[in-house]
Design a protein around this motif. Structure first.
Motif, mmCIF file in Angstrom:
data_model
loop_
_atom_site.group_PDB
_atom_site.id
_atom_site.type_symbol
_atom_site.label_atom_id
_atom_site.label_comp_id
_atom_site.label_asym_id
_atom_site.label_seq_id
_atom_site.Cartn_x
_atom_site.Cartn_y
_atom_site.Cartn_z
ATOM 1 N N GLY A 1 43.620 31.943 -10.386
ATOM 2 C CA GLY A 1 43.236 30.645 -9.856
ATOM 3 C C GLY A 1 44.394 29.676 -9.725
ATOM 4 O O GLY A 1 44.222 28.559 -9.250
ATOM 5 N N ALA A 2 45.581 30.087 -10.156
ATOM 6 C CA ALA A 2 46.774 29.244 -10.086
ATOM 7 C C ALA A 2 47.686 29.718 -8.953
ATOM 8 O O ALA A 2 47.720 30.907 -8.633
ATOM 9 C CB ALA A 2 47.531 29.289 -11.407
ATOM 10 N N PRO A 3 48.442 28.827 -8.349
ATOM 11 C CA PRO A 3 49.418 29.244 -7.335
ATOM 12 C C PRO A 3 50.478 30.162 -7.955
ATOM 13 O O PRO A 3 50.801 30.016 -9.143
ATOM 14 C CB PRO A 3 50.040 27.921 -6.867
ATOM 15 C CG PRO A 3 49.080 26.865 -7.276
ATOM 16 C CD PRO A 3 48.425 27.374 -8.520
ATOM 17 N N PRO A 4 51.035 31.102 -7.202
ATOM 18 C CA PRO A 4 52.051 32.006 -7.754
ATOM 19 C C PRO A 4 53.241 31.295 -8.383
ATOM 20 O O PRO A 4 53.859 31.802 -9.312
ATOM 21 C CB PRO A 4 52.481 32.826 -6.530
ATOM 22 C CG PRO A 4 51.317 32.785 -5.599
ATOM 23 C CD PRO A 4 50.682 31.442 -5.808
ATOM 24 N N VAL A 5 53.563 30.094 -7.887
ATOM 25 C CA VAL A 5 54.741 29.400 -8.394
ATOM 26 C C VAL A 5 54.550 28.935 -9.843
ATOM 27 O O VAL A 5 55.530 28.725 -10.568
ATOM 28 C CB VAL A 5 55.093 28.208 -7.472
ATOM 29 C CG1 VAL A 5 54.122 27.054 -7.677
ATOM 30 C CG2 VAL A 5 56.516 27.739 -7.689
ATOM 31 N N ALA A 6 53.301 28.784 -10.315
ATOM 32 C CA ALA A 6 53.052 28.227 -11.653
ATOM 33 C C ALA A 6 53.665 29.091 -12.758
ATOM 34 O O ALA A 6 54.355 28.589 -13.657
ATOM 35 C CB ALA A 6 51.550 28.040 -11.884
ATOM 36 N N GLU A 7 53.413 30.389 -12.709
ATOM 37 C CA GLU A 7 53.911 31.283 -13.769
ATOM 38 C C GLU A 7 55.432 31.338 -13.775
ATOM 39 O O GLU A 7 56.066 31.254 -14.831
ATOM 40 C CB GLU A 7 53.340 32.689 -13.570
ATOM 41 C CG GLU A 7 53.621 33.652 -14.711
ATOM 42 C CD GLU A 7 52.687 33.452 -15.893
ATOM 43 O OE1 GLU A 7 53.150 33.693 -17.041
ATOM 44 O OE2 GLU A 7 51.530 33.056 -15.698
ATOM 45 N N THR A 8 56.032 31.489 -12.603
ATOM 46 C CA THR A 8 57.486 31.623 -12.548
ATOM 47 C C THR A 8 58.182 30.304 -12.895
ATOM 48 O O THR A 8 59.240 30.319 -13.528
ATOM 49 C CB THR A 8 57.934 32.095 -11.160
ATOM 50 O OG1 THR A 8 57.391 31.228 -10.154
ATOM 51 C CG2 THR A 8 57.449 33.506 -10.885
ATOM 52 N N LEU A 9 57.595 29.176 -12.514
ATOM 53 C CA LEU A 9 58.158 27.884 -12.886
ATOM 54 C C LEU A 9 58.116 27.704 -14.405
ATOM 55 O O LEU A 9 59.101 27.263 -15.012
ATOM 56 C CB LEU A 9 57.398 26.758 -12.192
ATOM 57 C CG LEU A 9 57.776 25.325 -12.569
ATOM 58 C CD1 LEU A 9 59.253 25.053 -12.303
ATOM 59 C CD2 LEU A 9 56.912 24.329 -11.805
ATOM 60 N N LEU A 10 56.992 28.050 -15.029
ATOM 61 C CA LEU A 10 56.890 27.923 -16.479
ATOM 62 C C LEU A 10 57.904 28.830 -17.180
ATOM 63 O O LEU A 10 58.492 28.448 -18.192
ATOM 64 C CB LEU A 10 55.475 28.259 -16.949
ATOM 65 C CG LEU A 10 55.237 28.102 -18.455
ATOM 66 C CD1 LEU A 10 55.426 26.646 -18.893
ATOM 67 C CD2 LEU A 10 53.853 28.602 -18.843
ATOM 68 N N HIS A 11 58.131 30.024 -16.640
ATOM 69 C CA HIS A 11 59.141 30.905 -17.232
ATOM 70 C C HIS A 11 60.518 30.249 -17.212
ATOM 71 O O HIS A 11 61.292 30.381 -18.166
ATOM 72 C CB HIS A 11 59.190 32.239 -16.474
ATOM 73 C CG HIS A 11 58.030 33.130 -16.756
ATOM 74 N ND1 HIS A 11 57.760 34.268 -16.028
ATOM 75 C CD2 HIS A 11 57.046 33.059 -17.703
ATOM 76 C CE1 HIS A 11 56.679 34.851 -16.494
ATOM 77 N NE2 HIS A 11 56.229 34.138 -17.505
ATOM 78 N N CYS A 12 60.836 29.553 -16.134
ATOM 79 C CA CYS A 12 62.121 28.842 -16.070
ATOM 80 C C CYS A 12 62.159 27.695 -17.082
ATOM 81 O O CYS A 12 63.163 27.496 -17.770
ATOM 82 C CB CYS A 12 62.350 28.305 -14.661
ATOM 83 S SG CYS A 12 62.669 29.570 -13.411
ATOM 84 N N ILE A 13 61.074 26.940 -17.176
ATOM 85 C CA ILE A 13 61.013 25.830 -18.122
ATOM 86 C C ILE A 13 61.178 26.321 -19.552
ATOM 87 O O ILE A 13 61.818 25.670 -20.381
ATOM 88 C CB ILE A 13 59.676 25.076 -17.958
ATOM 89 C CG1 ILE A 13 59.635 24.347 -16.602
ATOM 90 C CG2 ILE A 13 59.453 24.078 -19.097
ATOM 91 C CD1 ILE A 13 58.280 23.755 -16.259
ATOM 92 N N ARG A 14 60.635 27.515 -19.856
ATOM 93 C CA ARG A 14 60.652 28.057 -21.211
ATOM 94 C C ARG A 14 61.809 29.042 -21.434
ATOM 95 O O ARG A 14 61.837 29.735 -22.452
ATOM 96 C CB ARG A 14 59.330 28.766 -21.528
ATOM 97 C CG ARG A 14 58.112 27.838 -21.592
ATOM 98 C CD ARG A 14 56.909 28.599 -22.166
ATOM 99 N NE ARG A 14 57.253 29.133 -23.473
ATOM 100 C CZ ARG A 14 57.128 28.462 -24.624
ATOM 101 N NH1 ARG A 14 56.643 27.236 -24.624
ATOM 102 N NH2 ARG A 14 57.484 29.019 -25.763
ATOM 103 N N HIS A 15 62.756 29.107 -20.533
ATOM 104 C CA HIS A 15 63.877 30.049 -20.645
ATOM 105 C C HIS A 15 64.618 29.788 -21.959
ATOM 106 O O HIS A 15 65.117 28.689 -22.202
ATOM 107 C CB HIS A 15 64.805 29.856 -19.443
ATOM 108 C CG HIS A 15 65.931 30.822 -19.360
ATOM 109 N ND1 HIS A 15 65.779 32.187 -19.501
ATOM 110 C CD2 HIS A 15 67.268 30.624 -19.124
ATOM 111 C CE1 HIS A 15 66.945 32.781 -19.360
ATOM 112 N NE2 HIS A 15 67.865 31.856 -19.137
ATOM 113 N N GLU A 16 64.688 30.781 -22.815
ATOM 114 C CA GLU A 16 65.176 30.577 -24.181
ATOM 115 C C GLU A 16 66.613 30.043 -24.266
ATOM 116 O O GLU A 16 66.887 29.140 -25.063
ATOM 117 C CB GLU A 16 65.035 31.862 -24.995
ATOM 118 C CG GLU A 16 63.598 32.181 -25.389
ATOM 119 C CD GLU A 16 63.014 31.166 -26.369
ATOM 120 O OE1 GLU A 16 63.781 30.448 -27.027
ATOM 121 O OE2 GLU A 16 61.782 31.093 -26.481
#
Length: 347
Positions: free
Chosen positions: A111-126
């Motif tokens: 139900g989320a746009p594809p960009v949501a998951e990949t954007l969050l991965h960038c935000i949470r990049h260790e």
């Protein structure tokens, strides 16, 4: 701090404190940036397919085979006049890639746009979070104002189109926040998805000026931004920050910065993410309907029209937002929260 990743050394922390900005080279994972670029492409593909199905665009006009860094600018500039409706729709769709709910994007099975998951991965990049931790501490809030920005080449915003930015004038990020947050450290990370050059509109910063606190800004200009008048900035002291894909620019929220016109043939894609410590005024777990004219602005989040979220909570790690679906749902809770008590700088 996560021992697998190194944050800033004490000398780099001092440099950031002294200058108000710092670049960490080659910090972002190529895989993360590739995934985000692919998700942006998927969003643009989906918008083009909808327009093709409605007869508002041809497949050739969709530029599906054009490289990522050239496609959006070429698509927008090359559409003929009778495709003006398609142009407006595409501009609106790409303007809202930071997920405010102002535009209804195509979604995946969650139900989320594809960009949501990949954007969050960038935000949470260790490795990125290790640097943030060394500046603001181990418990980290994702500030609501993050953006994915395509700077279109040779672009002049026009009244006949949905507003889409070109040059961004001199400003401090703190100027867009509510005044009670001025004493808070909010770190902006500006991350190019393509190499950022003077020609395509890299960021330009004023070192040392953050120590002056909030500067006067004017509003209501042609660019629809607030702007620091030139009289309040020293002549010829600014510095363009050219960067390669994978580099990250860290900015203090009081550091004046700008970006000027893109005179290249490349769309300069970038994202800017903001992080703060857990003690910052925020709207995590708040009901958006409680933000209205009857409320004291000093009790509101720094940027009350979008949703803050937990990135790290050492005492309650279950509060951390880790899935694109959860991230998107938190954002959408604020999709109809339009109330803002007003910027301090108004004409």
């Amino acid at each position: 701090m996560n021992n697998r990743h190194k944050g800033f050394s004490p000398s780099k922390q001092k440099s950031f404190a002294d200058h108000g900005w710092l670049v960490r080279r080659n910090l972002m994972s190529t895989n993360h940036l590739d995934a985000l670029a692919a998700a942006i492409t998927a969003q643009l593909d989906a918008e083009c397919e909808k327009l093709i199905a409605k007869g508002l665009l041809t497949r050739e006009e969709g530029c599906f085979e054009t490289p990522f860094d050239e496609r959006f600018g070429r698509l927008i500039h090359h559409l003929p006049a009778h495709r003006d409706k398609a142009r407006r729709i595409l501009l609106a769709a790409m303007q809202d890639l930071y997920l405010t709910g102002r535009y209804q994007h195509s979604s995946d099975q969650t139900g989320a746009p594809p960009v949501a998951e990949t954007l969050l991965h960038c935000i949470r990049h260790e490795p990125l979070l290790a640097c943030i931790e060394s500046l603001i501490g181990p418990d980290i809030i994702g500030s609501s104002t993050f953006r994915i920005r395509p700077k279109i080449p040779h672009w002049k915003p026009g009244d006949h189109l949905p507003y889409f930015p070109a040059a961004v004038p001199w400003h401090q990020d703190a100027g867009y926040m509510l005044p009670h947050c001025d004493k808070q450290m909010i770190v902006t990370c500006w991350i190019p998805l393509v190499d950022a050059t003077i020609e395509n509109g890299c960021l330009v910063v004023y070192p040392w000026q953050h120590k002056r606190g909030i500067l006067p800004h004017e509003s209501g200009g042609e660019a629809r931004y607030i702007e620091i008048p030139e009289a309040h900035l020293p002549e010829e002291k600014h510095k363009p920050v050219e960067m390669q894909r994978g580099d990250v620019l860290f900015l203090n929220n009081m550091t004046p910065h700008a970006s000027f016109d893109n005179t290249s043939e490349q769309t300069r894609w970038s994202m800017d993410i903001r992080y703060a410590g857990a003690d910052i005024p925020n709207n995590i777990d708040e009901d958006p309907s409680t933000c209205g004219p009857e409320r004291d602005p000093s009790t509101m989040a720094c940027a009350p029209t979008e949703a803050d979220f937990v990135i790290r909570d050492s005492a309650n790690p279950e509060r951390e937002v880790r899935s694109g679906e959860a991230f998107y749902n938190i954002r959408m809770r604020y999709a109809e929260q339009y109330y803002h008590p007003g910027l301090r700088f108004t004409n």
